[in-house]
Design a protein around this motif. Sequence first.
Motif, PDB file in Angstrom:
ATOM      1  N   ALA A 112       3.313 -14.080  12.504  1.00  0.00           N
ATOM      2  CA  ALA A 112       2.928 -13.814  11.127  1.00  0.00           C
ATOM      3  C   ALA A 112       3.787 -12.700  10.549  1.00  0.00           C
ATOM      4  N   ASP A 113       3.849 -12.652   9.232  1.00  0.00           N
ATOM      5  CA  ASP A 113       4.534 -11.557   8.546  1.00  0.00           C
ATOM      6  C   ASP A 113       3.589 -10.388   8.296  1.00  0.00           C
ATOM      7  N   CYS A 114       2.286 -10.708   8.203  1.00  0.00           N
ATOM      8  CA  CYS A 114       1.296  -9.697   7.855  1.00  0.00           C
ATOM      9  C   CYS A 114      -0.040 -10.053   8.507  1.00  0.00           C
ATOM     10  N   PHE A 115      -0.719  -9.057   9.053  1.00  0.00           N
ATOM     11  CA  PHE A 115      -2.044  -9.247   9.658  1.00  0.00           C
ATOM     12  C   PHE A 115      -3.003  -8.397   8.834  1.00  0.00           C
ATOM     13  N   ILE A 116      -3.873  -9.053   8.089  1.00  0.00           N
ATOM     14  CA  ILE A 116      -4.787  -8.339   7.194  1.00  0.00           C
ATOM     15  C   ILE A 116      -6.154  -8.241   7.845  1.00  0.00           C
ATOM     16  N   PHE A 117      -6.670  -7.026   7.914  1.00  0.00           N
ATOM     17  CA  PHE A 117      -7.969  -6.771   8.509  1.00  0.00           C
ATOM     18  C   PHE A 117      -8.883  -6.220   7.424  1.00  0.00           C
ATOM     19  N   LEU A 118      -9.948  -6.969   7.121  1.00  0.00           N
ATOM     20  CA  LEU A 118     -10.910  -6.526   6.118  1.00  0.00           C
ATOM     21  C   LEU A 118     -11.994  -5.687   6.788  1.00  0.00           C
ATOM     22  N   ASN A 119     -12.062  -4.435   6.429  1.00  0.00           N
ATOM     23  CA  ASN A 119     -13.085  -3.529   6.961  1.00  0.00           C
ATOM     24  C   ASN A 119     -14.378  -3.684   6.170  1.00  0.00           C
ATOM     25  N   VAL A 120     -15.409  -4.146   6.861  1.00  0.00           N
ATOM     26  CA  VAL A 120     -16.723  -4.310   6.242  1.00  0.00           C
ATOM     27  C   VAL A 120     -17.769  -3.916   7.278  1.00  0.00           C
ATOM     28  N   PRO A 121     -18.694  -3.015   6.944  1.00  0.00           N
ATOM     29  CA  PRO A 121     -19.740  -2.621   7.898  1.00  0.00           C
ATOM     30  C   PRO A 121     -20.598  -3.825   8.308  1.00  0.00           C
ATOM     31  N   ASP A 122     -21.110  -3.776   9.532  1.00  0.00           N
ATOM     32  CA  ASP A 122     -21.903  -4.885  10.067  1.00  0.00           C
ATOM     33  C   ASP A 122     -23.094  -5.244   9.187  1.00  0.00           C
ATOM     34  N   ASP A 123     -23.801  -4.240   8.665  1.00  0.00           N
ATOM     35  CA  ASP A 123     -24.992  -4.552   7.870  1.00  0.00           C
ATOM     36  C   ASP A 123     -24.631  -5.315   6.596  1.00  0.00           C
ATOM     37  N   VAL A 124     -23.471  -5.022   6.038  1.00  0.00           N
ATOM     38  CA  VAL A 124     -23.020  -5.737   4.844  1.00  0.00           C
ATOM     39  C   VAL A 124     -22.636  -7.173   5.216  1.00  0.00           C
ATOM     40  N   LEU A 125     -21.963  -7.332   6.345  1.00  0.00           N
ATOM     41  CA  LEU A 125     -21.608  -8.678   6.797  1.00  0.00           C
ATOM     42  C   LEU A 125     -22.844  -9.530   7.043  1.00  0.00           C
ATOM     43  N   VAL A 126     -23.848  -8.946   7.676  1.00  0.00           N
ATOM     44  CA  VAL A 126     -25.083  -9.688   7.936  1.00  0.00           C
ATOM     45  C   VAL A 126     -25.704 -10.135   6.621  1.00  0.00           C
TER      46      VAL A 126
ATOM     47  N   ASP B 126     -10.761  -6.605  -6.505  1.00  0.00           N
ATOM     48  CA  ASP B 126     -10.042  -5.461  -5.950  1.00  0.00           C
ATOM     49  C   ASP B 126      -9.563  -5.752  -4.523  1.00  0.00           C
ATOM     50  N   VAL B 127     -10.390  -6.465  -3.761  1.00  0.00           N
ATOM     51  CA  VAL B 127      -9.975  -6.876  -2.412  1.00  0.00           C
ATOM     52  C   VAL B 127      -8.773  -7.809  -2.521  1.00  0.00           C
ATOM     53  N   SER B 128      -8.853  -8.761  -3.429  1.00  0.00           N
ATOM     54  CA  SER B 128      -7.754  -9.700  -3.643  1.00  0.00           C
ATOM     55  C   SER B 128      -6.479  -8.966  -4.044  1.00  0.00           C
ATOM     56  N   ALA B 129      -6.594  -8.009  -4.931  1.00  0.00           N
ATOM     57  CA  ALA B 129      -5.426  -7.245  -5.374  1.00  0.00           C
ATOM     58  C   ALA B 129      -4.817  -6.454  -4.221  1.00  0.00           C
ATOM     59  N   ALA B 130      -5.652  -5.867  -3.372  1.00  0.00           N
ATOM     60  CA  ALA B 130      -5.153  -5.109  -2.219  1.00  0.00           C
ATOM     61  C   ALA B 130      -4.425  -6.028  -1.241  1.00  0.00           C
ATOM     62  N   ILE B 131      -4.976  -7.215  -1.028  1.00  0.00           N
ATOM     63  CA  ILE B 131      -4.335  -8.181  -0.130  1.00  0.00           C
ATOM     64  C   ILE B 131      -2.995  -8.631  -0.713  1.00  0.00           C
ATOM     65  N   MET B 132      -2.986  -8.972  -1.987  1.00  0.00           N
ATOM     66  CA  MET B 132      -1.729  -9.410  -2.626  1.00  0.00           C
ATOM     67  C   MET B 132      -0.681  -8.313  -2.572  1.00  0.00           C
ATOM     68  N   SER B 133      -1.098  -7.082  -2.785  1.00  0.00           N
ATOM     69  CA  SER B 133      -0.163  -5.961  -2.731  1.00  0.00           C
ATOM     70  C   SER B 133       0.429  -5.827  -1.331  1.00  0.00           C
ATOM     71  N   ALA B 134      -0.407  -5.979  -0.310  1.00  0.00           N
ATOM     72  CA  ALA B 134       0.075  -5.884   1.075  1.00  0.00           C
ATOM     73  C   ALA B 134       1.060  -6.995   1.385  1.00  0.00           C
ATOM     74  N   VAL B 135       0.740  -8.205   0.979  1.00  0.00           N
ATOM     75  CA  VAL B 135       1.620  -9.349   1.249  1.00  0.00           C
ATOM     76  C   VAL B 135       2.933  -9.187   0.492  1.00  0.00           C
ATOM     77  N   GLU B 136       2.865  -8.783  -0.773  1.00  0.00           N
ATOM     78  CA  GLU B 136       4.082  -8.597  -1.559  1.00  0.00           C
ATOM     79  C   GLU B 136       4.971  -7.506  -0.964  1.00  0.00           C
ATOM     80  N   ALA B 137       4.356  -6.438  -0.442  1.00  0.00           N
ATOM     81  CA  ALA B 137       5.126  -5.362   0.173  1.00  0.00           C
ATOM     82  C   ALA B 137       5.860  -5.859   1.410  1.00  0.00           C
ATOM     83  N   VAL B 138       5.225  -6.720   2.199  1.00  0.00           N
ATOM     84  CA  VAL B 138       5.849  -7.260   3.404  1.00  0.00           C
ATOM     85  C   VAL B 138       7.009  -8.186   3.036  1.00  0.00           C
TER      86      VAL B 138
END
Length: 169
Positions: free
Chosen positions: A65-79, A155-167
């Motif tokens: 891969a060119d980029c590995f994106i890890f979304l940080n989300v607390p467990d209680d929010v994921l549940v 905002d999550v989408s924008a952060a991901i796009m920014s990361a991918v564009e930077a790579v």
Amino acid sequence: FFFMKLFISLFFFAMYDILFYLFILYQKVKDRLSESDCVECGWLLDGFPRTPAQAEALAEAGVSADCFIFLNVPDDVLVERVVGRRTDPVTGKIYHMTFSPPDDDEVLARLEQRSDDTEEKVKVRLEQFHANVDAVKGSYTDIAVEVDGTQKPKDVSAAIMSAVEAVLA
């Protein structure tokens, strides 16, 4: 003694089947990612790899891969997010009972919850995730980007796009 031999034989047959299945799976992933649309436009593996063995198998198959994106989300929010998820079997659209419920009572009446979207099953999946996440992330340290997944979706989408564009720059 007979039962022990039988058990060992069955174990090896089962392991062979599992390894054969994994070989086919990784070959299909590799073949799919080498098709022109993926080569030209890129690709995304959502929630994969989940284990260090899967990350290693992808690397051995030549999938990088060119980029590995890890979304940080607390467990209680994921549940909360998973337990509230529902699917419309007619349209396939996914709703959330708190964050994006349907406006139509007819749609609401036919919504279905996946059998593995219970709090108990989500917690088991999270335990498996936490047991493997550091090792998986360790396979991609040079291309990893962490994003705060608790932000608003745009905002999550924008952060991901920014990361991918930077790579890709």
